[in-house]
Design a protein around this motif. Sequence first.
Motif, PDB file in Angstrom:
ATOM      1  N   GLN A  97       4.478   7.802   4.818  1.00 47.73           N
ATOM      2  CA  GLN A  97       4.071   6.527   4.452  1.00 47.73           C
ATOM      3  C   GLN A  97       2.428   6.232   4.671  1.00 47.73           C
ATOM      4  O   GLN A  97       1.994   5.603   3.705  1.00 47.73           O
ATOM      5  CB  GLN A  97       4.648   5.364   5.485  1.00 47.73           C
ATOM      6  CG  GLN A  97       4.477   4.355   5.003  1.00 47.73           C
ATOM      7  CD  GLN A  97       4.425   3.310   6.337  1.00 47.73           C
ATOM      8  OE1 GLN A  97       4.701   3.744   7.391  1.00 47.73           O
ATOM      9  NE2 GLN A  97       4.230   2.087   6.164  1.00 47.73           N
ATOM     10  N   TRP A 128       0.271   8.408   3.727  1.00 43.10           N
ATOM     11  CA  TRP A 128      -0.314   8.849   2.557  1.00 43.10           C
ATOM     12  C   TRP A 128       0.140   8.305   1.248  1.00 43.10           C
ATOM     13  O   TRP A 128      -0.110   8.825   0.301  1.00 43.10           O
ATOM     14  CB  TRP A 128      -0.462  10.380   2.500  1.00 43.10           C
ATOM     15  CG  TRP A 128      -1.207  10.814   3.619  1.00 43.10           C
ATOM     16  CD1 TRP A 128      -0.813  11.008   4.855  1.00 43.10           C
ATOM     17  CD2 TRP A 128      -2.589  11.035   3.424  1.00 43.10           C
ATOM     18  NE1 TRP A 128      -2.142  11.592   5.544  1.00 43.10           N
ATOM     19  CE2 TRP A 128      -2.927  11.515   4.645  1.00 43.10           C
ATOM     20  CE3 TRP A 128      -3.462  10.732   2.489  1.00 43.10           C
ATOM     21  CZ2 TRP A 128      -4.390  11.626   5.196  1.00 43.10           C
ATOM     22  CZ3 TRP A 128      -4.943  11.021   2.630  1.00 43.10           C
ATOM     23  CH2 TRP A 128      -5.293  11.374   3.914  1.00 43.10           C
ATOM     24  N   ASN A 129       0.753   7.235   1.228  1.00 42.99           N
ATOM     25  CA  ASN A 129       1.051   6.539   0.102  1.00 42.99           C
ATOM     26  C   ASN A 129       0.168   5.550  -0.372  1.00 42.99           C
ATOM     27  O   ASN A 129       0.236   4.435   0.135  1.00 42.99           O
ATOM     28  CB  ASN A 129       2.523   5.879   0.248  1.00 42.99           C
ATOM     29  CG  ASN A 129       2.898   5.281  -0.749  1.00 42.99           C
ATOM     30  OD1 ASN A 129       2.779   5.781  -1.888  1.00 42.99           O
ATOM     31  ND2 ASN A 129       4.381   4.580  -0.683  1.00 42.99           N
ATOM     32  N   GLY A 130      -0.910   6.075  -1.297  1.00 39.87           N
ATOM     33  CA  GLY A 130      -1.965   4.923  -1.657  1.00 39.87           C
ATOM     34  C   GLY A 130      -3.265   5.411  -1.437  1.00 39.87           C
ATOM     35  O   GLY A 130      -3.208   6.535  -1.199  1.00 39.87           O
TER      36      GLY A 130
END
Lengths: 65, 685
Positions: A56, A58-60
Motif C-alpha cells: 500500500q 508504494w501505491n502512488g
Amino acid sequence: MLKYLKTFWRAVRRLSGDDAYERYLEHYARCHLHDDAHECEGPLNRAEFFKQWQDQKWNGIKRCC
Amino acid sequence: MLKILLWILVGGLGASAVGGIALQRGETINSLWFIIAAVCVYTLAYRFYAAWIAAKVLAVDPTRATPAERLDNGRDFVPTNRWIVFGHHFAAIAGPGPLVGPTLAAQFGYLPGTLWILIGAVLGGCVQDMVTLFFSTRRNARSLGQMARDELGVLGGTAALIATFAIMIILIAVLGLVVVNAMKHSPWATSTVAATIPIAMIVGLYMRSIRPGRVLEASIFGVALLLASVAYGGFVDRSETWRVVFDHDGLTLAWAVIAYGFAAAVFPVWLLLAPRDYLSTFVKLGTITLLAIAIVILRPEVKMPAITPFIDGTGPIFGGKLFPFVFITIACGAISGFHALISSGTTPKLLTSERDIRMIGYGGMLLESFVAMMAMIAATVLDPGVFFAINSPAGVVGAEAAAVAKISSWGFPVTVEQMQALAAQMGEASLFARTGGAPSLAVGMASLFGRVFGDGFLALWYHFAIMFEAIFILTTLDAGTRVGRFMLQDMLGNIWPKLGETSWTPSVMLTSAIVVAGWGYFLYIGVIDPNGGVNILWPLFGIANQILAAIALCVATGILVKSNKLRHAWISGLPLAWLVTITSTAAWEKLVSADVRIGFFAAANDLSAKLEGGLLPPEKAHTAPQLIFNLHLDAAITLCFVVLLWLIVLDMLRVVFRHLSGRPALPLSEAPHCPSRLIENWVRD
C-alpha cells in the motif's frame, strides 16, 4: 542524555516504519477489538501485515526529483 | 525587546552576507558567507513571511480536525507527530534534482544561481508547497490533479495529468543519462552501481521473508553491504580480469539501464523498489548531513567568479542566456512543481494539526533549498578550469588537449596533466567531458571529505559520492516508471477496462514497456548525441517541472480568489506570473532561436545542411537522421508544454473572472469544518 537517545531511537523507528506493526496492534486494540466484524479474524500476523503495509505504501507518487 | 533586537541582528547579518556575496569582485569569497546568507534569509522568511501567510492568508485553524484525524484508519490516514511528518515529507521531496541543477547552473558563476535558490525558494517554492499542502488538507487529502479538476474544471485536471506524465518521462530519461555518464568507462563506478541491485534484493528478501517487518535491521545490514561494495569496486578496478567486465561505453550502459528499468517496473515492489528506497533514504540523509558538516568545518574558498562571461548564452555546458535559462536549470531547490504532488495526497494524510503546515510545507522546502545551496558550493569550490573540463561535452570544446586550450582561453586555466592527476586520484581513467553534473559534484564532495577525513581515500570518497547519487537516481527511476505505469493503466482503463487492472500481467507488461520505451528513447538519443544530451534534456525537464509548478500555483490562486482573498492572491499569483514568463520565454527561445545550441529548429536545419553537404564524418552521418528527428520531436513537446500552460492559466483566469463578476463558477470543494477532538483531549488533560 539517555532520554534523548531513546526519543531519537523512537523517531528513527517511526520514520523508517520499523514500529508499524506495533502501531497497528495498538490501533487494532483501540478501534476494532470490540467490533463484531473483526472478532472472528483477529489481527493480522506480522508477516501478513507487513505485506499489506508495504504494497500500500508504494501505491502512488512517493518519490520526487 | 530582546527578541526584536535578535531579529534585527539576524536581518543585519543576512543582509550583509547577501550583500557581500553579491558585491564581492576580484578576490575569492569564503563559502561560509553562503551558509550565513542562506540561514538568515531562511530564518527571516520562515518567521515572518511564512507565519504571515499561515495566519492571515490561509488562516490555518488548529481547532479544525485534519483528514488524518477524521479518516484515521491506522494505515495511510494516521495523525502523526510533526517531526516525523517532516522527516517523511523531506525524504520524499529531496531527490537528485537540487544536486544536479545548481551544478550545471554554476557555469554562469556562483551569483545568479545562489540568488535564485534563495529568492525562488522563499517567495516561490516554499509558498507553493505550503499552500498546496494546506488546500489538500482542507480537501480530504485530494491529489493535485483532483483539486485542479474540482476547482478549475476538466481542462485543469487533464492538463495536470498530462504534465505529470510528461515530466515523469523526461525526468527519468535525464536522470538515467546522469547515471550513464557517471558510469561510462568507469569499472569502479559501474561495478558499485551494479552491486546495489543484488544488495537491494537481499534486503528486500530479509524484510519480507527472513525477518518480516524488521525494517531497521535490514537497512543497517544493507548500508553496510553498500559501503563494502564501494570498497570492492576498487578491487574490481585494479583487477585486470574484472575491469573489462565492467568497462562499457555509454550506449551499452544505456541499454542496461533501460532493461533494469523494465525489470524494476514489473518486479513486485518488495523485491527491489521498497528496499532500495530504504537504502537510498539512509545514504541520502547521512551524506547530506556529512556534506553540511564538511562545509561548515572547512569553510572552503569559492573559486568560481561571481559572474562568468557565459551569461551571454555561449556557455559550454548548456546554451542560452542567463535569463531565462538559470531559472529553468535550477528548478528543484528554488521551485519544483513535482513537490506539489507530494504535498497533495501523500503528506496531508499524516498531518495532526493545521498548525504544522508551515513547518512541513514551508520548512521542508527551505531544507531542500539548503541542499541546493550546498551543491552550488561543492561545484564552485572546484577550480573553474577543472569544473568546465569535467562538465563540457567533447562536442563543444573538443577532446582533451583541445578542450584544455579552449577552456584556458576563456580565462579558466587548466592543464591536461592536472586533469590526469585528478583522475588518477579519484580512481578514474579520465574526467574529461563527464557531463551530467554527477562526476563534478562527486569530485567536489570527495575533495571536501578528503580534507576532513584524510586525503588517502579520495578515490573511495569519489565513488562513494557516485554511489550515493546513483542509488537515489535509480530509486526515482524505479518509482517514476511505476507511477507512469499506473497513470497509463488508469488512462487506458477508460478505453478498455481490462487494461486498467493493475494486477493483470499482460497489462502490466504492456504499460511498463510503453513507459520504459518513452524514457528509454530520450535516454538513447541523449547518449548518442555528441553534445552530451544533458544540454537538451535538462532544460526540457526544467520547463516541464516549472509548468507543473505553474499548474499548482494556478489551482492555489484560483482557490484564494474563490475564497474571497483576492487581496492576498499575489502570494501565489506573483510566483505564477514569474514562472509563466520564464517558461514561455525559454520555450520561445528553444523554438525560434537561430543559435544552433539553443533553438531546436536551428540545430535540426544546421545538421540537415551539413548532412546534405557531406560535411559530417561517417559515424556522425549515421546518427544524424535520428538526431534531426529528435530535435523536431523536442520542439513539438516544448510547444505542447507551453500550449498546456497557457490553456490552464486562461482557464484559471476564466474561473476567477466569473467569480469576481458574480457569475456562477465551480464552488469551493472544501470539506466542512469539523472540530478537532485531539485539541479537546489535549485541553481536557
